[in-house]
Design a protein around this motif. Sequence first.
Motif, PDB file in Angstrom:
ATOM      1  N   ALA A  77     -49.029 -68.849 -17.043  1.00  0.00           N
ATOM      2  CA  ALA A  77     -48.930 -69.112 -18.636  1.00  0.00           C
ATOM      3  C   ALA A  77     -49.848 -69.694 -18.847  1.00  0.00           C
ATOM      4  CB  ALA A  77     -47.720 -69.488 -18.874  1.00  0.00           C
ATOM      5  N   PRO A  78     -50.854 -68.551 -20.485  1.00  0.00           N
ATOM      6  CA  PRO A  78     -50.761 -68.256 -20.993  1.00  0.00           C
ATOM      7  C   PRO A  78     -50.801 -66.638 -21.326  1.00  0.00           C
ATOM      8  CG  PRO A  78     -52.054 -69.217 -21.834  1.00  0.00           C
ATOM      9  CD  PRO A  78     -51.813 -69.409 -21.158  1.00  0.00           C
ATOM     10  N   LEU A  79     -51.926 -66.186 -19.910  1.00  0.00           N
ATOM     11  CA  LEU A  79     -52.071 -65.026 -19.593  1.00  0.00           C
ATOM     12  C   LEU A  79     -51.773 -64.183 -18.476  1.00  0.00           C
ATOM     13  CD1 LEU A  79     -56.015 -66.342 -19.827  1.00  0.00           C
ATOM     14  CD2 LEU A  79     -54.450 -64.991 -21.051  1.00  0.00           C
ATOM     15  N   GLY A  80     -50.989 -65.068 -17.813  1.00  0.00           N
ATOM     16  CA  GLY A  80     -49.901 -64.641 -16.447  1.00  0.00           C
ATOM     17  C   GLY A  80     -49.348 -63.131 -16.734  1.00  0.00           C
ATOM     18  N   SER A  81     -48.095 -62.479 -15.552  1.00  0.00           N
ATOM     19  CA  SER A  81     -47.272 -61.328 -16.177  1.00  0.00           C
ATOM     20  C   SER A  81     -46.684 -61.445 -15.307  1.00  0.00           C
ATOM     21  CB  SER A  81     -48.009 -60.219 -16.394  1.00  0.00           C
ATOM     22  OG  SER A  81     -48.933 -59.998 -15.098  1.00  0.00           O
ATOM     23  N   VAL A  82     -45.612 -60.416 -15.753  1.00  0.00           N
ATOM     24  CA  VAL A  82     -43.973 -60.472 -15.125  1.00  0.00           C
ATOM     25  C   VAL A  82     -43.855 -59.215 -15.060  1.00  0.00           C
ATOM     26  CG1 VAL A  82     -41.112 -60.603 -14.774  1.00  0.00           C
ATOM     27  CG2 VAL A  82     -43.107 -62.634 -15.472  1.00  0.00           C
ATOM     28  N   PRO A 112     -32.390 -65.593 -14.333  1.00  0.00           N
ATOM     29  CA  PRO A 112     -33.405 -66.333 -14.855  1.00  0.00           C
ATOM     30  C   PRO A 112     -33.710 -67.086 -13.318  1.00  0.00           C
ATOM     31  CG  PRO A 112     -31.275 -66.641 -15.971  1.00  0.00           C
ATOM     32  CD  PRO A 112     -30.920 -65.987 -14.614  1.00  0.00           C
ATOM     33  N   VAL A 113     -35.954 -67.367 -14.088  1.00  0.00           N
ATOM     34  CA  VAL A 113     -35.716 -68.028 -12.637  1.00  0.00           C
ATOM     35  C   VAL A 113     -36.991 -69.139 -13.383  1.00  0.00           C
ATOM     36  CG1 VAL A 113     -37.984 -68.171 -10.848  1.00  0.00           C
ATOM     37  CG2 VAL A 113     -36.098 -66.361 -10.914  1.00  0.00           C
ATOM     38  N   VAL A 114     -36.265 -70.529 -12.455  1.00  0.00           N
ATOM     39  CA  VAL A 114     -37.755 -71.882 -13.499  1.00  0.00           C
ATOM     40  C   VAL A 114     -38.008 -72.241 -12.301  1.00  0.00           C
ATOM     41  CG1 VAL A 114     -37.366 -74.262 -14.925  1.00  0.00           C
ATOM     42  CG2 VAL A 114     -35.984 -71.754 -15.725  1.00  0.00           C
ATOM     43  N   HIS A 115     -39.908 -72.646 -12.622  1.00  0.00           N
ATOM     44  CA  HIS A 115     -40.241 -73.328 -11.211  1.00  0.00           C
ATOM     45  C   HIS A 115     -42.149 -73.408 -11.998  1.00  0.00           C
ATOM     46  CE1 HIS A 115     -42.804 -70.308 -11.279  1.00  0.00           C
ATOM     47  NE2 HIS A 115     -42.313 -69.236 -10.791  1.00  0.00           N
ATOM     48  N   SER A 116     -42.857 -74.140 -11.626  1.00  0.00           N
ATOM     49  CA  SER A 116     -44.131 -75.062 -12.174  1.00  0.00           C
ATOM     50  C   SER A 116     -44.947 -73.714 -12.463  1.00  0.00           C
ATOM     51  CB  SER A 116     -44.274 -75.467 -11.408  1.00  0.00           C
ATOM     52  OG  SER A 116     -46.055 -76.091 -11.531  1.00  0.00           O
ATOM     53  N   ASN A 117     -44.995 -74.299 -13.543  1.00  0.00           N
ATOM     54  CA  ASN A 117     -46.692 -72.912 -14.264  1.00  0.00           C
ATOM     55  C   ASN A 117     -47.297 -73.249 -13.069  1.00  0.00           C
ATOM     56  OD1 ASN A 117     -47.762 -71.428 -16.316  1.00  0.00           O
ATOM     57  ND2 ASN A 117     -48.690 -73.097 -17.231  1.00  0.00           N
ATOM     58  N   ARG A 118     -47.655 -74.212 -12.012  1.00  0.00           N
ATOM     59  CA  ARG A 118     -49.102 -73.450 -10.845  1.00  0.00           C
ATOM     60  C   ARG A 118     -48.729 -73.199  -9.960  1.00  0.00           C
ATOM     61  NH1 ARG A 118     -53.757 -75.628 -13.427  1.00  0.00           N
ATOM     62  NH2 ARG A 118     -53.100 -77.085 -15.443  1.00  0.00           N
ATOM     63  N   CYS A 119     -49.957 -72.027 -10.044  1.00  0.00           N
ATOM     64  CA  CYS A 119     -49.826 -71.283  -9.021  1.00  0.00           C
ATOM     65  C   CYS A 119     -49.887 -71.705  -7.677  1.00  0.00           C
ATOM     66  CB  CYS A 119     -50.798 -70.706  -8.950  1.00  0.00           C
ATOM     67  SG  CYS A 119     -50.910 -68.645  -7.212  1.00  0.00           S
ATOM     68  N   GLN A 157     -47.035 -63.247 -11.743  1.00  0.00           N
ATOM     69  CA  GLN A 157     -48.376 -63.133 -11.462  1.00  0.00           C
ATOM     70  C   GLN A 157     -49.171 -63.449 -12.021  1.00  0.00           C
ATOM     71  OE1 GLN A 157     -50.903 -59.174 -12.097  1.00  0.00           O
ATOM     72  NE2 GLN A 157     -51.150 -59.256 -10.041  1.00  0.00           N
ATOM     73  N   CYS A 158     -50.350 -64.806 -10.742  1.00  0.00           N
ATOM     74  CA  CYS A 158     -50.771 -65.858 -11.671  1.00  0.00           C
ATOM     75  C   CYS A 158     -52.076 -64.981 -12.514  1.00  0.00           C
ATOM     76  CB  CYS A 158     -51.613 -66.263 -10.623  1.00  0.00           C
ATOM     77  SG  CYS A 158     -52.843 -67.767 -11.236  1.00  0.00           S
ATOM     78  N   ALA A 159     -52.760 -64.786 -13.093  1.00  0.00           N
ATOM     79  CA  ALA A 159     -53.837 -64.201 -13.886  1.00  0.00           C
ATOM     80  C   ALA A 159     -55.075 -64.588 -13.255  1.00  0.00           C
ATOM     81  CB  ALA A 159     -54.351 -64.605 -15.473  1.00  0.00           C
ATOM     82  N   TYR A 160     -55.210 -65.845 -12.484  1.00  0.00           N
ATOM     83  CA  TYR A 160     -56.290 -66.292 -11.827  1.00  0.00           C
ATOM     84  C   TYR A 160     -57.472 -65.476 -10.701  1.00  0.00           C
ATOM     85  CZ  TYR A 160     -60.185 -69.974 -11.034  1.00  0.00           C
ATOM     86  OH  TYR A 160     -61.095 -70.492 -10.879  1.00  0.00           O
ATOM     87  N   HIS A 161     -56.354 -65.241 -10.083  1.00  0.00           N
ATOM     88  CA  HIS A 161     -56.427 -64.455  -9.142  1.00  0.00           C
ATOM     89  C   HIS A 161     -55.456 -63.306  -8.300  1.00  0.00           C
ATOM     90  CE1 HIS A 161     -59.235 -68.166  -7.114  1.00  0.00           C
ATOM     91  NE2 HIS A 161     -59.513 -66.935  -7.630  1.00  0.00           N
ATOM     92  N   GLY A 162     -53.904 -62.811  -9.103  1.00  0.00           N
ATOM     93  CA  GLY A 162     -53.383 -61.932  -9.011  1.00  0.00           C
ATOM     94  C   GLY A 162     -52.480 -62.347  -8.141  1.00  0.00           C
ATOM     95  N   TYR A 163     -52.348 -63.558  -7.607  1.00  0.00           N
ATOM     96  CA  TYR A 163     -51.055 -63.562  -6.419  1.00  0.00           C
ATOM     97  C   TYR A 163     -49.659 -63.594  -7.300  1.00  0.00           C
ATOM     98  CZ  TYR A 163     -54.534 -64.970  -2.678  1.00  0.00           C
ATOM     99  OH  TYR A 163     -55.347 -64.629  -1.984  1.00  0.00           O
ATOM    100  N   THR A 164     -48.614 -62.973  -6.876  1.00  0.00           N
ATOM    101  CA  THR A 164     -47.681 -62.334  -6.956  1.00  0.00           C
ATOM    102  C   THR A 164     -46.348 -63.517  -5.856  1.00  0.00           C
ATOM    103  OG1 THR A 164     -46.707 -60.955  -5.731  1.00  0.00           O
ATOM    104  CG2 THR A 164     -48.010 -60.272  -8.084  1.00  0.00           C
ATOM    105  N   PHE A 165     -45.784 -64.008  -6.845  1.00  0.00           N
ATOM    106  CA  PHE A 165     -44.518 -64.528  -6.254  1.00  0.00           C
ATOM    107  C   PHE A 165     -43.176 -63.697  -6.657  1.00  0.00           C
ATOM    108  CE2 PHE A 165     -48.090 -67.009  -6.398  1.00  0.00           C
ATOM    109  CZ  PHE A 165     -48.289 -68.458  -5.515  1.00  0.00           C
ATOM    110  N   HIS A 168     -51.804 -71.512  -5.232  1.00  0.00           N
ATOM    111  CA  HIS A 168     -52.867 -70.607  -4.239  1.00  0.00           C
ATOM    112  C   HIS A 168     -54.108 -71.232  -4.820  1.00  0.00           C
ATOM    113  CE1 HIS A 168     -56.616 -67.543  -4.524  1.00  0.00           C
ATOM    114  NE2 HIS A 168     -56.339 -67.776  -3.060  1.00  0.00           N
ATOM    115  N   MET A 169     -54.626 -71.907  -5.330  1.00  0.00           N
ATOM    116  CA  MET A 169     -55.549 -72.193  -6.138  1.00  0.00           C
ATOM    117  C   MET A 169     -55.719 -73.242  -7.707  1.00  0.00           C
ATOM    118  SD  MET A 169     -59.052 -70.353  -5.626  1.00  0.00           S
ATOM    119  CE  MET A 169     -60.516 -71.880  -5.936  1.00  0.00           C
ATOM    120  N   ASP A 170     -53.556 -73.694  -7.526  1.00  0.00           N
ATOM    121  CA  ASP A 170     -53.217 -74.312  -8.899  1.00  0.00           C
ATOM    122  C   ASP A 170     -53.562 -73.824 -10.187  1.00  0.00           C
ATOM    123  OD1 ASP A 170     -52.586 -76.375  -8.395  1.00  0.00           O
ATOM    124  OD2 ASP A 170     -53.960 -77.803  -7.597  1.00  0.00           O
ATOM    125  N   GLY A 171     -54.308 -72.535 -10.772  1.00  0.00           N
ATOM    126  CA  GLY A 171     -54.319 -71.712 -11.071  1.00  0.00           C
ATOM    127  C   GLY A 171     -52.864 -71.548 -12.167  1.00  0.00           C
TER     128      GLY A 171
END
Length: 394
Positions: free
Chosen positions: A100-105, A85-92, A111-119, A94-97
């Motif tokens: 959740a709730p629209l991201g994916s793993v 498990p990984v736990v961190h902030s809900n903010r990307c 992956q951030c749903a705003y620009h698609g950046y992955t971590f 890149h541009m603070d997108g």
Amino acid sequence: MRIKDVENKAFFAQFIARLFVHNVFKDSQIFLPKGDYERRHGDFPRYFSGWYLFVPSDDLAEGEIVHKKLNGLDLVAYRNKEGRPVVHSNRCTHMDGMFAPLGSVKDGRIQCAYHGYTFEDGKPRSGPAEFRNDPSKCIPCHPVTEVNGLIFFWFDAKSEDGVGVPTWELDLPDVSDFPRRATMRSITPTHMAPLHENIIDDQHFMILHGSQRYKSDLLPYQHKHRFRTRNRMIFALPDRMKKFFRLEEDPVTEMDSDFHGLGIHITKANIAGFEAVMIHCTTPIEDEVTEWTLTMYMDRRQWSLIPSYRDFISQIHPWGTFAQVYYLHTQDRRAFFERAPYRFYEDVPKGFEKVNAFRRWIQVELLGEERPMGKNCIPTKYTPLNVLQDDAAE
């Protein structure tokens, strides 16, 4: 209809609504009670450093995001490629997108749903090289441990983002000998500290909850972040029930309690020979609203031609305990939690010396502050582990 009846029905309707939403949707913040923290708690800290439950392991599958607001932080959890498990902030970063709730793993990357950046484990894995190689774009991750089917994260109250190095390791009991497990959740409109005081408040159990006898004794503890008690409780059984189970007197419930900071409270219970371990996890959502999760590890159910009281207890647990805890908990909420301030820095009157000792433990051991020994207080029983080892060697 009397005013009292309106209050009762409104209270239980709200309680059932919170219970349903929290157990079905798990990360929902719907129906959260509102409070006035400064009025109720004064200068008492909102949050404490320590280990806190994020979610039971079964609620975090691979490829899934769990979103929660805990300790005043907006957090997400997911599993990386190794399944950890990984736990961190809900903010990307890149541009603070928001993840959740629209991201994916996918493949252990969120992956951030705003620009698609992955971590991956907080490190950027997509986007321009300039972004990926910038250390400031990494998302700080909370230390996480997964044990006994529960996922815990470390929260540092002194850090702005809540991320820090744990000052003590989590040491939970081995529950491999208990084949059954069950979990229940609730939301409690109070700070977690007064919630924990229940276990050592003898008179409240006998007066409010009607136990025939309740007594807690302070036990020595070897680590400053742990506070230990031994509790004995007796509830009177109907005469017919005692006769059916051939009991000469009311059975005794024995409970050894071990607090690991204010986020975890472990109870080893013995009810007429039926043994169980209960892990109470209290994680603040924000201010004076606490997520309360109880996980119970139990013996197998027992069957016999001539039923005993132990067999009966094994059959009704965990649901008997859950029903009792919910019932007792609703009583506490109506009588205290949703109305009373928490005068932590004051000693309570004579007869509540153990409550004062618990408050001294919080202030001295957890907050690192001084607290004079009041006339209605008894000393806590901290004995460093090296002292015990030296005594044993002699």
